[in-house]
Design an enzyme around this catalytic site. Structure first.
Site, PDB file in Angstrom:
ATOM      1  N   ASN A  89      -3.112   1.889 -14.024  1.00 58.02           N
ATOM      2  CA  ASN A  89      -2.225   1.010 -13.251  1.00 58.02           C
ATOM      3  C   ASN A  89      -0.836   1.619 -13.237  1.00 58.02           C
ATOM      4  OD1 ASN A  89      -1.322  -1.386 -11.896  1.00 58.02           O
ATOM      5  ND2 ASN A  89      -0.466  -2.105 -13.839  1.00 58.02           N
ATOM      6  N   ASP A 104      -0.500  -5.064 -19.107  1.00 60.41           N
ATOM      7  CA  ASP A 104       0.527  -4.014 -19.146  1.00 60.41           C
ATOM      8  C   ASP A 104       0.677  -3.393 -20.539  1.00 60.41           C
ATOM      9  OD1 ASP A 104       1.137  -4.433 -16.423  1.00 60.41           O
ATOM     10  OD2 ASP A 104       2.557  -6.017 -16.924  1.00 60.41           O
ATOM     11  N   HIS A 120       3.144   0.335 -13.121  1.00 60.25           N
ATOM     12  CA  HIS A 120       3.975  -0.868 -13.303  1.00 60.25           C
ATOM     13  C   HIS A 120       5.443  -0.474 -13.068  1.00 60.25           C
ATOM     14  CE1 HIS A 120       5.032  -4.796 -14.915  1.00 60.25           C
ATOM     15  NE2 HIS A 120       6.043  -4.180 -15.511  1.00 60.25           N
ATOM     16  N   ILE A 140      -8.078  -8.014 -14.402  1.00 58.86           N
ATOM     17  CA  ILE A 140      -9.421  -7.439 -14.498  1.00 58.86           C
ATOM     18  C   ILE A 140     -10.146  -8.120 -15.669  1.00 58.86           C
ATOM     19  CG2 ILE A 140     -10.697  -5.271 -14.840  1.00 58.86           C
ATOM     20  CD1 ILE A 140      -9.034  -4.996 -12.404  1.00 58.86           C
ATOM     21  N   GLY A 157       0.776  -1.242   0.000  1.00 58.76           N
ATOM     22  CA  GLY A 157       0.000   0.000   0.000  1.00 58.76           C
ATOM     23  C   GLY A 157       0.803   1.287   0.000  1.00 58.76           C
ATOM     24  N   SER A 158       2.084   1.214  -0.383  1.00 56.11           N
ATOM     25  CA  SER A 158       2.856   2.463  -0.362  1.00 56.11           C
ATOM     26  C   SER A 158       2.368   3.437  -1.452  1.00 56.11           C
ATOM     27  CB  SER A 158       4.355   2.202  -0.486  1.00 56.11           C
ATOM     28  OG  SER A 158       4.675   1.697  -1.750  1.00 56.11           O
ATOM     29  N   ASN A 159       1.937   2.906  -2.587  1.00 54.09           N
ATOM     30  CA  ASN A 159       1.376   3.803  -3.619  1.00 54.09           C
ATOM     31  C   ASN A 159       0.036   4.377  -3.171  1.00 54.09           C
ATOM     32  OD1 ASN A 159       2.959   4.080  -6.245  1.00 54.09           O
ATOM     33  ND2 ASN A 159       3.171   1.907  -5.764  1.00 54.09           N
ATOM     34  N   GLU A 184       7.779   5.864  -8.206  1.00 54.27           N
ATOM     35  CA  GLU A 184       6.342   5.567  -8.347  1.00 54.27           C
ATOM     36  C   GLU A 184       5.513   6.512  -7.489  1.00 54.27           C
ATOM     37  OE1 GLU A 184       5.082   1.464  -7.962  1.00 54.27           O
ATOM     38  OE2 GLU A 184       7.035   0.740  -8.562  1.00 54.27           O
TER      39      GLU A 184
END
Ligand code: GRF
Length: 211
Positions: A118, A161, A120, A104, A22-24, A190
């Site tokens: 997203n 991706d 990546h 998804i 969960g750092s993003n 990021e």
């Protein structure tokens, strides 16, 4: 009234899908709170993993959280339909994947076409695709003897991706960098890139198209 802008109508509801640390998510929450992402609100966080630290981060930020186990459903489609109901309940405008380790399904992609982003941990199109996640990405980059890596924010489509690239940021690789060192460097980027790209996406694409 002429020239009057109802800012609450402009505010986009974001749902963040997570599976891990969960750092993003944390960077996104901070960006909303400090005005680096404007006209948006993180309306809910959904995890497919009960132990995901991201859920704790969301709870601390007083964001509604949902842990939804895949094994309660008969198929991936049924799982995604349940998620779609939750997203609709919270009037979701934009879906952000932040370390979400599920594919998804087309039904979900169609419901949020061009509204799922997203991040990546490589410079796509390099080192992306099926099976390319986590430390595997960084190890593959090191094995290739590349002198740089980085991160990419992209639209999510059926091609893993492979959706349209919205933003990228690169980092240099030093000769003695390990996969862990490279991962930490990329992750730091990021946390800057994702909020920037989300803010850009909302202000230039979503608000202009009035979506
Ligand atoms: C990040 O490296 C991101 O690029 C990838 O998954 C990782 C999630 O990390 N999609 P965190 O859970 O946000 O810390």
């Amino acid at each position: 009234m002429d020239g009057f802008k109802n800012t609450s109508a402009l505010r986009k509801n974001i749902a963040v899908l997570v599976s891990g640390n969960g750092s993003n998510l944390n960077a996104l929450i901070n960006a909303v709170n400090t005005g680096k992402i404007v006209n948006a609100n993180i309306a809910l966080v959904i995890s497919n993993k009960k132990s995901a630290n991201a859920l704790n981060i969301a709870r601390d930020a007083k964001i509604p959280t949902f842990y939804v186990a895949r094994d309660l459903f008969n198929s991936d489609e049924e799982y995604d339909l349940f998620l779609l109901n939750k997203l609709n309940e919270y009037s979701t405008d934009l879906v952000l994947l932040a370390g979400y380790l599920r594919i998804i399904t087309p039904i979900f992609l169609k419901a949020f076409e061009n509204r799922i982003l997203n991040i990546h941990p490589s410079l796509l199109p390099d080192f992306g695709g099926k099976g390319m996640y986590g430390m595997k990405v960084h190890q593959a980059v090191l094995n290739s003897k590349s002198v740089k890596s980085g991160c990419t924010v992209h639209l999510v489509t059926e091609k893993i991706d492979g959706g349209h690239i919205l933003a990228q940021s690169s980092v240099s690789i030093m000769p003695d960098d390990s996969a862990e060192i490279l991962a930490a460097k990329v992750l730091e980027e990021e946390h800057k890139l994702y909020p920037l790209a989300v803010n850009n996406f909302i202000s230039t694409i979503m608000l202009n198209n009035n979506r």
